[in-house]
Design a protein around this motif. Structure first.
Motif, PDB file in Angstrom:
ATOM      1  N   ARG A   1       1.708  -6.395  -7.238  1.00  0.00           N
ATOM      2  CA  ARG A   1       1.450  -6.303  -5.710  1.00  0.00           C
ATOM      3  C   ARG A   1       1.302  -4.955  -5.147  1.00  0.00           C
ATOM      4  NH1 ARG A   1       4.298 -10.283  -2.188  1.00  0.00           N
ATOM      5  NH2 ARG A   1       5.590 -11.139  -3.841  1.00  0.00           N
ATOM      6  N   ALA A   2       1.648  -3.996  -5.835  1.00  0.00           N
ATOM      7  CA  ALA A   2       1.051  -2.818  -5.470  1.00  0.00           C
ATOM      8  C   ALA A   2      -0.207  -2.224  -5.742  1.00  0.00           C
ATOM      9  CB  ALA A   2       2.051  -1.521  -5.967  1.00  0.00           C
ATOM     10  N   LEU A   3      -1.200  -2.358  -4.450  1.00  0.00           N
ATOM     11  CA  LEU A   3      -2.577  -2.057  -4.680  1.00  0.00           C
ATOM     12  C   LEU A   3      -2.865  -0.743  -4.821  1.00  0.00           C
ATOM     13  CD1 LEU A   3      -3.849  -4.703  -2.276  1.00  0.00           C
ATOM     14  CD2 LEU A   3      -3.543  -5.073  -4.645  1.00  0.00           C
ATOM     15  N   PRO A   4      -3.873  -0.163  -5.437  1.00  0.00           N
ATOM     16  CA  PRO A   4      -4.216   1.157  -5.348  1.00  0.00           C
ATOM     17  C   PRO A   4      -4.740   1.621  -4.263  1.00  0.00           C
ATOM     18  CG  PRO A   4      -5.923  -0.155  -6.701  1.00  0.00           C
ATOM     19  CD  PRO A   4      -4.684  -1.266  -6.265  1.00  0.00           C
ATOM     20  N   ALA A   5      -4.119   1.420  -3.152  1.00  0.00           N
ATOM     21  CA  ALA A   5      -4.723   1.936  -1.804  1.00  0.00           C
ATOM     22  C   ALA A   5      -3.700   3.038  -1.160  1.00  0.00           C
ATOM     23  CB  ALA A   5      -4.792   0.704  -0.883  1.00  0.00           C
TER      24      ALA A   5
ATOM     25  N   LEU B   1      -6.209  -9.161   0.432  1.00  0.00           N
ATOM     26  CA  LEU B   1      -6.133  -7.723   0.336  1.00  0.00           C
ATOM     27  C   LEU B   1      -6.272  -7.154  -1.083  1.00  0.00           C
ATOM     28  CD1 LEU B   1      -3.281  -6.878   2.657  1.00  0.00           C
ATOM     29  CD2 LEU B   1      -5.725  -7.067   3.160  1.00  0.00           C
ATOM     30  N   ARG B   2      -6.425  -7.899  -1.853  1.00  0.00           N
ATOM     31  CA  ARG B   2      -6.618  -7.362  -3.200  1.00  0.00           C
ATOM     32  C   ARG B   2      -8.244  -7.312  -3.507  1.00  0.00           C
ATOM     33  NH1 ARG B   2      -4.021  -6.587  -7.548  1.00  0.00           N
ATOM     34  NH2 ARG B   2      -2.286  -7.886  -6.692  1.00  0.00           N
ATOM     35  N   SER B   3      -8.875  -8.249  -2.799  1.00  0.00           N
ATOM     36  CA  SER B   3     -10.446  -8.034  -2.984  1.00  0.00           C
ATOM     37  C   SER B   3     -10.916  -7.222  -1.873  1.00  0.00           C
ATOM     38  CB  SER B   3     -11.200  -9.496  -2.887  1.00  0.00           C
ATOM     39  OG  SER B   3     -10.812 -10.105  -1.526  1.00  0.00           O
ATOM     40  N   LEU B   4     -10.136  -6.987  -0.894  1.00  0.00           N
ATOM     41  CA  LEU B   4     -10.392  -6.000   0.088  1.00  0.00           C
ATOM     42  C   LEU B   4     -10.304  -4.597  -0.275  1.00  0.00           C
ATOM     43  CD1 LEU B   4     -11.563  -5.567   3.033  1.00  0.00           C
ATOM     44  CD2 LEU B   4      -9.210  -5.833   3.901  1.00  0.00           C
ATOM     45  N   LEU B   5      -9.062  -4.426  -0.886  1.00  0.00           N
ATOM     46  CA  LEU B   5      -8.619  -2.921  -1.094  1.00  0.00           C
ATOM     47  C   LEU B   5      -8.877  -2.557  -2.569  1.00  0.00           C
ATOM     48  CD1 LEU B   5      -5.606  -2.835   1.383  1.00  0.00           C
ATOM     49  CD2 LEU B   5      -8.104  -2.038   1.559  1.00  0.00           C
ATOM     50  N   SER B   6      -9.188  -3.591  -3.460  1.00  0.00           N
ATOM     51  CA  SER B   6      -9.341  -3.138  -4.949  1.00  0.00           C
ATOM     52  C   SER B   6     -10.470  -3.890  -5.414  1.00  0.00           C
ATOM     53  CB  SER B   6      -7.886  -3.502  -5.410  1.00  0.00           C
ATOM     54  OG  SER B   6      -8.027  -3.286  -7.068  1.00  0.00           O
ATOM     55  N   PRO B   7     -11.562  -3.443  -4.962  1.00  0.00           N
ATOM     56  CA  PRO B   7     -12.743  -4.351  -5.258  1.00  0.00           C
ATOM     57  C   PRO B   7     -12.915  -4.316  -6.846  1.00  0.00           C
ATOM     58  CG  PRO B   7     -13.439  -2.573  -3.998  1.00  0.00           C
ATOM     59  CD  PRO B   7     -12.166  -2.544  -3.908  1.00  0.00           C
TER      60      PRO B   7
ATOM     61  N   LEU C   1       0.763  -1.054   0.125  1.00  0.00           N
ATOM     62  CA  LEU C   1      -0.020   0.264   0.101  1.00  0.00           C
ATOM     63  C   LEU C   1       0.909   1.445   0.034  1.00  0.00           C
ATOM     64  CD1 LEU C   1      -2.284  -1.068   3.132  1.00  0.00           C
ATOM     65  CD2 LEU C   1      -2.130  -1.990   0.733  1.00  0.00           C
ATOM     66  N   GLN C   2       0.352   2.141  -0.539  1.00  0.00           N
ATOM     67  CA  GLN C   2       1.222   3.561  -0.602  1.00  0.00           C
ATOM     68  C   GLN C   2       1.063   4.206   0.729  1.00  0.00           C
ATOM     69  OE1 GLN C   2       0.707   6.006  -4.079  1.00  0.00           O
ATOM     70  NE2 GLN C   2       2.115   7.686  -3.216  1.00  0.00           N
ATOM     71  N   HIS C   3       2.154   4.756   1.327  1.00  0.00           N
ATOM     72  CA  HIS C   3       2.122   5.362   2.790  1.00  0.00           C
ATOM     73  C   HIS C   3       2.848   6.672   2.330  1.00  0.00           C
ATOM     74  CE1 HIS C   3       1.618   5.878   6.756  1.00  0.00           C
ATOM     75  NE2 HIS C   3       2.658   5.464   7.216  1.00  0.00           N
ATOM     76  N   GLY C   4       1.850   7.492   1.691  1.00  0.00           N
ATOM     77  CA  GLY C   4       2.325   8.938   1.493  1.00  0.00           C
ATOM     78  C   GLY C   4       3.321   8.984   0.480  1.00  0.00           C
ATOM     79  N   PHE C   5       4.273  10.031   0.408  1.00  0.00           N
ATOM     80  CA  PHE C   5       5.440  10.073  -0.332  1.00  0.00           C
ATOM     81  C   PHE C   5       6.636  10.046   0.404  1.00  0.00           C
ATOM     82  CE2 PHE C   5       8.460  12.710  -2.620  1.00  0.00           C
ATOM     83  CZ  PHE C   5       8.805  12.038  -3.783  1.00  0.00           C
ATOM     84  N   ALA C   6       7.147  10.789   1.379  1.00  0.00           N
ATOM     85  CA  ALA C   6       8.265  10.902   2.087  1.00  0.00           C
ATOM     86  C   ALA C   6       8.172  10.945   3.440  1.00  0.00           C
ATOM     87  CB  ALA C   6       9.112  12.075   1.654  1.00  0.00           C
TER      88      ALA C   6
END
Ligand SMILES: [Zn+2]
Length: 271
Positions: free
Chosen positions: A134-138, A258-264, A82-87
């Motif tokens: 593996r990087a979800l759009p979350a 998590l793919r189905s949970l966060l990227s339905p 998942l993406q945690h902000g930028f820096a």
């Protein structure tokens, strides 16, 4: 108390779980602040692999080092990025009227939304390049804070999920953006990052489950456990291993992929 386990508190949680049907008590696990090499990070990945559990790794794009990226790519498929902000940089410089202290945020109101969004998009592109599917759009905003003007534009950038902290007030705060939060953070940040203890953490999990069951919280939002591998003492690690082992073995508990949970898929009901 801050012991590594609390049988009485587990008993109360087990009593709550007994009220749920088989596989109905959904949980998920998010770990924040990934990107830099650490023994604790290796331990985290080993634990997820050992228990064959889904794990949402909130990775800070600007922190990501090649060895860590390689370790994540080698992890079992249940480990999602998942993406945690930028820096993970705080931009909230001044105390706001009516506030006693600065509430740190990277994606808050201190900067114009287009500036924040440009950074967010660049971070997302770098995670996609490093991890592919593996990087979800979350998106996980650092300090769990995000300005409305930023979250409103996340779907336009391709994000499908937003994860912060506390029971969600709406499944979709913005059309096309699913909110899936965490509900138990066992670190007491204002007291030297100490472990809150097994009893307090188990009680928080029980409280959220009971609120879902009784309709005081969205029953469809899975109960989220939040960890920070860099800030965990030995008692916390021991607790985490015991907790995840017991949850995983409990017939009422499910850890959705998590793919189905966060990227339905479009049209799929909110997680
Ligand atoms: Zn963080």
């Amino acid at each position: 108390m801050s012991g590594a386990w609390d049988e009485a508190a587990w008993g109360a949680l087990a009593d709550e779980l007994a009220r749920w049907g088989q596989g109905r008590a959904s949980f998920w696990w998010r770990d924040d602040d990934a990107g830099r090499p650490a023994r604790a990070f290796d331990r985290l990945l080993a634990l997820a692999a050992d228990l064959e559990l889904s794990l949402g790794l909130a990775v800070v794009p600007a922190w990501l080092e090649p060895d860590v990226a390689e370790a994540i790519r080698a992890a079992p498929g249940g480990v999602a990025v998942l993406q945690h902000g930028f820096a993970h940089a705080n931009h909230e410089g001044e105390v706001q009227p009516g506030e006693r202290k600065v509430h740190p945020a990277e994606c808050g109101t201190a900067r114009p939304a287009p500036v924040v969004l440009e950074e967010v998009a660049a971070g997302g592109a770098s995670l996609k390049a490093a991890f592919g599917d593996r990087a979800l759009p979350a998106f996980v905003p650092p300090w769990n804070r995000i300005a409305d003007a930023v979250s409103a534009s996340l779907p336009r950038l391709g994000y499908r999920a937003l994860s912060a902290f506390g029971p969600r007030s709406a499944a979709q705060p913005v059309p096309g953006l699913l909110q899936v939060n965490c509900h138990a953070d066992p670190v007491v940040w204002r007291e030297g990052k100490r472990f809150a203890g097994a009893g307090a953490t188990l009680e928080r999990l029980r409280t959220h489950l009971a609120a879902r069951r009784e309709g005081h919280a969205d029953p469809a939002e899975p109960t989220g456990l939040l960890t920070h591998h860099r800030d965990m003492d030995p008692a916390f690690w021991a607790f985490l291993e015991e907790l995840l082992r017991r949850l995983r073995g409990h017939p009422a508990v499910a850890f959705p992929q998590l793919r189905s949970l966060l990227s339905p898929r479009p049209g799929q009901p909110g997680a």
